[in-house]
Design an enzyme around this catalytic site. Sequence first.
Site, PDB file in Angstrom:
ATOM      1  N   ARG A 180       0.946  -0.949  -0.007  1.00  0.00           N
ATOM      2  CA  ARG A 180       0.417   0.164  -0.332  1.00  0.00           C
ATOM      3  C   ARG A 180       1.197   1.069   0.305  1.00  0.00           C
ATOM      4  O   ARG A 180       0.457   2.197   0.498  1.00  0.00           O
ATOM      5  CB  ARG A 180      -1.095  -0.300   1.403  1.00  0.00           C
ATOM      6  CG  ARG A 180      -1.956  -1.234   0.874  1.00  0.00           C
ATOM      7  CD  ARG A 180      -2.334  -0.847   0.065  1.00  0.00           C
ATOM      8  NE  ARG A 180      -3.974  -2.293  -0.104  1.00  0.00           N
ATOM      9  CZ  ARG A 180      -3.583  -3.312  -0.206  1.00  0.00           C
ATOM     10  NH1 ARG A 180      -2.672  -3.261  -1.163  1.00  0.00           N
ATOM     11  NH2 ARG A 180      -4.630  -3.800  -0.631  1.00  0.00           N
ATOM     12  N   SER A 229     -11.641   1.485   2.546  1.00  0.00           N
ATOM     13  CA  SER A 229     -10.597   0.626   3.672  1.00  0.00           C
ATOM     14  C   SER A 229      -9.582   1.394   3.969  1.00  0.00           C
ATOM     15  O   SER A 229      -9.204   2.507   3.652  1.00  0.00           O
ATOM     16  CB  SER A 229     -10.128  -0.497   2.981  1.00  0.00           C
ATOM     17  OG  SER A 229     -10.898  -1.478   1.876  1.00  0.00           O
ATOM     18  N   GLU A 299      -4.893   3.935   6.094  1.00  0.00           N
ATOM     19  CA  GLU A 299      -4.970   3.149   4.785  1.00  0.00           C
ATOM     20  C   GLU A 299      -5.803   4.628   3.840  1.00  0.00           C
ATOM     21  O   GLU A 299      -4.658   5.014   2.974  1.00  0.00           O
ATOM     22  CB  GLU A 299      -5.793   2.571   4.374  1.00  0.00           C
ATOM     23  CG  GLU A 299      -5.978   2.045   2.894  1.00  0.00           C
ATOM     24  CD  GLU A 299      -5.787   0.532   1.850  1.00  0.00           C
ATOM     25  OE1 GLU A 299      -6.102   0.128   1.155  1.00  0.00           O
ATOM     26  OE2 GLU A 299      -5.534  -0.409   2.824  1.00  0.00           O
TER      27      GLU A 299
END
Length: 325
Positions: A180, A229, A299
Amino acid sequence: MSFPDLLPQFSGWIGEVRGKLAANHPIAKLVWFRVGGPAQLYFEPADEADLAYFLKNLPDEVRVTVIGLGSNLLIRDGGIDGVVIRLPAKTFGGVEVLDGNRVRAGAGLPDVKIATAAARAGIDGLSFMRGIPGAVGGALYMNAGCYGTETRERVVTLRGVTRRGETIELSNTEMGYRYRKSNGPRGVVFTSAVFEGVPGDSEAILGKMREITEQREATQPTNTRTGGSTFKNPEGHSAWKLVDEAGCRGLRIGDAQVSELHTNFLINLDAASAHDIETLGETVRAKVRNTHGIALQWEIRRMGHFEAGREVREFLDGDVFPGTH
């Protein structure tokens, strides 16, 4: 809140810019949460050459922030200083099928469209992008992924414009991808990329994409004001499960709520502020820390300034924050 107008400072060269420019431009409507303050200067370049000219002339001390479709983004209520650049899909949203099971896509192209183009061309391996609610540029920057595949597994080369207005090509290796995140050259605005898949059956791939759509709609709050998310999965754990076990399902602060359907999603029920959403997120982090001893990492990208007197502290103390229910 409003910022000083930057445009008068750029009078010697700004007249040659062909794209859209607006001072103190509201950008909450561009973000899926529908919250946040203005951009000090908002810029939508007409094309890559226009972007290069703008960046070449922009003073080094002026901050540049790039946003995409706003699906994984929380803009704070005080807004963003400097320049906010958004690449419009009209000029940065092209997609081209190449030889060798490759596809070239503009950074402003929604991820679903590159997945669809590849599928129709019989190129497998990119269907996972159907499950990413953003644009190609954001996927390149944050190594977006889902259903077992990440962007770094499929991107071959990237094209972008540096802060000095130079157009460059980068390899996958030069991006230094991690889970990520990426560690490529700072300040590059990605404009397009080439992805590579494998040969496949078009109908089978499209069927797989339909399954992804059905799964998302059944398990995620896709038709709400959300940022996708919220927290990264810690190694060996699922963020949603940690949040659920910490008793946060349905937790609310004002009109910000932890989704009842999927606990790794925060949603704006109606009139939440960015302060409400970030406070809720930090409250969830505190509860997970207190319950499991695990520090969840955001995130969702949070950017911009807090409103004066409405700052949000990391890891709010205690299990209960005033106003939660």
